[in-house]
Design a protein around this motif. Sequence first.
Motif, PDB file in Angstrom:
ATOM      1  N   TYR A 197       5.632  10.102   0.516  1.00 13.28           N
ATOM      2  CA  TYR A 197       4.961   8.809   0.541  1.00 13.28           C
ATOM      3  C   TYR A 197       5.211   8.093   1.861  1.00 13.28           C
ATOM      4  CZ  TYR A 197       5.377   9.932  -4.405  1.00 13.28           C
ATOM      5  OH  TYR A 197       5.350  10.590  -5.608  1.00 13.28           O
ATOM      6  N   ALA A 198       4.225   7.261   2.234  1.00 14.62           N
ATOM      7  CA  ALA A 198       4.382   6.318   3.341  1.00 14.62           C
ATOM      8  C   ALA A 198       3.893   4.971   2.833  1.00 14.62           C
ATOM      9  CB  ALA A 198       3.582   6.771   4.558  1.00 14.62           C
ATOM     10  N   TYR A 199       4.717   3.947   2.978  1.00 10.35           N
ATOM     11  CA  TYR A 199       4.430   2.641   2.396  1.00 10.35           C
ATOM     12  C   TYR A 199       4.110   1.604   3.471  1.00 10.35           C
ATOM     13  CZ  TYR A 199       6.418   4.668  -1.829  1.00 10.35           C
ATOM     14  OH  TYR A 199       6.657   5.486  -2.917  1.00 10.35           O
ATOM     15  N   ASN A 200       3.172   0.733   3.136  1.00  9.51           N
ATOM     16  CA  ASN A 200       2.821  -0.430   3.971  1.00  9.51           C
ATOM     17  C   ASN A 200       2.316  -0.033   5.352  1.00  9.51           C
ATOM     18  OD1 ASN A 200       3.523  -2.122   1.890  1.00  9.51           O
ATOM     19  ND2 ASN A 200       5.501  -2.716   2.751  1.00  9.51           N
ATOM     20  N   VAL A 201       1.730   1.146   5.482  1.00 12.69           N
ATOM     21  CA  VAL A 201       1.139   1.540   6.764  1.00 12.69           C
ATOM     22  C   VAL A 201      -0.356   1.814   6.644  1.00 12.69           C
ATOM     23  CG1 VAL A 201       3.322   2.519   7.552  1.00 12.69           C
ATOM     24  CG2 VAL A 201       1.642   4.018   6.475  1.00 12.69           C
ATOM     25  N   ALA A 202      -0.900   1.879   5.422  1.00 13.89           N
ATOM     26  CA  ALA A 202      -2.325   2.212   5.248  1.00 13.89           C
ATOM     27  C   ALA A 202      -3.201   1.136   5.844  1.00 13.89           C
ATOM     28  CB  ALA A 202      -2.631   2.368   3.755  1.00 13.89           C
ATOM     29  N   GLY A 203      -4.286   1.584   6.492  1.00 20.18           N
ATOM     30  CA  GLY A 203      -5.272   0.651   7.014  1.00 20.18           C
ATOM     31  C   GLY A 203      -4.821  -0.159   8.205  1.00 20.18           C
ATOM     32  N   GLY A 204      -3.764   0.268   8.854  1.00 15.65           N
ATOM     33  CA  GLY A 204      -3.281  -0.476  10.014  1.00 15.65           C
ATOM     34  C   GLY A 204      -2.596  -1.783   9.663  1.00 15.65           C
ATOM     35  N   GLY A 205      -2.228  -1.938   8.378  1.00 15.28           N
ATOM     36  CA  GLY A 205      -1.614  -3.180   7.941  1.00 15.28           C
ATOM     37  C   GLY A 205      -0.167  -3.332   8.320  1.00 15.28           C
ATOM     38  N   PHE A 206       0.329  -2.370   9.080  1.00 18.00           N
ATOM     39  CA  PHE A 206       1.735  -2.431   9.486  1.00 18.00           C
ATOM     40  C   PHE A 206       1.929  -3.439  10.586  1.00 18.00           C
ATOM     41  CE2 PHE A 206      -0.429   0.822  11.912  1.00 18.00           C
ATOM     42  CZ  PHE A 206      -0.035   0.565  13.184  1.00 18.00           C
ATOM     43  N   THR A 231       0.839  -1.200   0.000  1.00 13.10           N
ATOM     44  CA  THR A 231       0.000   0.000   0.000  1.00 13.10           C
ATOM     45  C   THR A 231       0.870   1.244   0.000  1.00 13.10           C
ATOM     46  OG1 THR A 231      -0.150   0.195   2.420  1.00 13.10           O
ATOM     47  CG2 THR A 231      -1.807  -1.178   1.316  1.00 13.10           C
ATOM     48  N   ARG A 232       0.303   2.329  -0.510  1.00 16.00           N
ATOM     49  CA  ARG A 232       1.025   3.600  -0.575  1.00 16.00           C
ATOM     50  C   ARG A 232       0.088   4.733  -0.189  1.00 16.00           C
ATOM     51  NH1 ARG A 232       3.139   6.220  -6.224  1.00 16.00           N
ATOM     52  NH2 ARG A 232       0.905   6.568  -6.465  1.00 16.00           N
ATOM     53  N   LEU A 233       0.561   5.585   0.691  1.00 18.94           N
ATOM     54  CA  LEU A 233      -0.112   6.846   0.981  1.00 18.94           C
ATOM     55  C   LEU A 233       0.724   7.960   0.359  1.00 18.94           C
ATOM     56  CD1 LEU A 233      -1.003   6.365   4.764  1.00 18.94           C
ATOM     57  CD2 LEU A 233      -2.494   6.027   2.783  1.00 18.94           C
ATOM     58  N   ALA A 234       0.093   8.826  -0.424  1.00 21.56           N
ATOM     59  CA  ALA A 234       0.789   9.942  -1.065  1.00 21.56           C
ATOM     60  C   ALA A 234       0.186  11.244  -0.563  1.00 21.56           C
ATOM     61  CB  ALA A 234       0.659   9.848  -2.582  1.00 21.56           C
ATOM     62  N   PHE A 235       1.036  12.228  -0.289  1.00 21.67           N
ATOM     63  CA  PHE A 235       0.571  13.492   0.271  1.00 21.67           C
ATOM     64  C   PHE A 235       1.595  14.566  -0.048  1.00 21.67           C
ATOM     65  CE2 PHE A 235       2.524  10.631   3.272  1.00 21.67           C
ATOM     66  CZ  PHE A 235       3.597  11.347   3.755  1.00 21.67           C
ATOM     67  N   PRO A 236       1.200  15.843  -0.081  1.00 23.74           N
ATOM     68  CA  PRO A 236       2.161  16.912  -0.373  1.00 23.74           C
ATOM     69  C   PRO A 236       3.097  17.143   0.801  1.00 23.74           C
ATOM     70  CG  PRO A 236       0.002  17.829   0.115  1.00 23.74           C
ATOM     71  CD  PRO A 236      -0.182  16.340   0.054  1.00 23.74           C
ATOM     72  N   ALA A 237       4.275  17.671   0.495  1.00 28.74           N
ATOM     73  CA  ALA A 237       5.229  18.023   1.545  1.00 28.74           C
ATOM     74  C   ALA A 237       4.573  18.994   2.519  1.00 28.74           C
ATOM     75  CB  ALA A 237       6.474  18.647   0.930  1.00 28.74           C
ATOM     76  N   HIS A 238       4.777  18.748   3.809  1.00 32.42           N
ATOM     77  CA  HIS A 238       4.108  19.575   4.812  1.00 32.42           C
ATOM     78  C   HIS A 238       4.831  20.901   5.037  1.00 32.42           C
ATOM     79  CE1 HIS A 238       7.338  18.350   7.508  1.00 32.42           C
ATOM     80  NE2 HIS A 238       6.929  19.283   8.341  1.00 32.42           N
ATOM     81  N   ASP A 239       6.074  21.010   4.545  1.00 35.56           N
ATOM     82  CA  ASP A 239       6.855  22.221   4.784  1.00 35.56           C
ATOM     83  C   ASP A 239       7.193  22.863   3.433  1.00 35.56           C
ATOM     84  OD1 ASP A 239       8.521  20.304   3.845  1.00 35.56           O
ATOM     85  OD2 ASP A 239      10.050  20.501   5.406  1.00 35.56           O
TER      86      ASP A 239
END
Length: 291
Positions: free
Chosen positions: A282-291, A264-272
């Motif tokens: 990006y954050a990988y393999n954390v969506a849906g609590g699947g970590f 899984t991949r979460l994509a989001f704009p840079a916060h700064d």
Amino acid sequence: TALGHAVADGLETAPYLHSTRRPVASVPSAGGFEESHSHATSHLLLPEDPAFFDRGGEAGRGPLVLVDDEFSTGNTVLNTLRDLHARHPRDHYVIVALVDMRAPGDAGRLAAFAEETGARVDVVAHARGTVRLPEDVLARGLRLVEEQDGSTADPLVPCAPAVAPVRLQLGWPAGLPDGGRHGFTPDHRARLREALPAMAARIVDGLGGPEQAGRVLVLGFEELMYAPLVLARALEEAGLDVRFSTTTRSPVLAVDDPGYAIRTRLAFPAHDDPADGPGERYAYNVAGGGF
């Protein structure tokens, strides 16, 4: 950055510095290098102490240890060595990586650098190997991207019930760096180790104790990996079921298949507002609590 910091921790008496993509007007650059395969290629070395690379006295005293996750061609580490040796020469360098995937011709370039400069260069790798790719690998990769585009590249995951955020006063020691961007000394290391149990206890209390906390994800942020990592370890030692990951700039195709590494991949704009401009993170393999 956390990998290098962990190696420095293992060496105990070694000061640590990691490269950064974020210039600071008040801190002059002590060097830099280009990471040609990266998504943001320019790296700076910005120690707060101008004499950071001159520790140990005269040039040539004591090894300089450079840590990377993997060597594919060795270009990045060679670029770094050349820049550092021109500015702060030493007679011994130790190159450390998890995986060394260099071809014999690439490995010979480090030997040529050693012969050219007269410096000793040692390479320490946890594993070595080679990659063999079929001739049609690019075409097959493009087909996979086309198949996944708009379907499972960013799998939709059911959202858990909303939970009110909990903000804590962590009690981070005043004057203690949160990582090695501008240098991290053995004294800093000792202060952090002393403070970690109390900071972890505050987090555990804020989550309602080990029984109520359930499984916990500690998510670092790009260069800011080390402080979250050691806090995650302290939380584990305090009895929590902890997983750790970090955000990244690197785009990777996610395929929801049990045999694929990135599910899984979460994509989001840079916060700064980074100096090299905005972009997706990006954050990988954390969506849906699947970590």
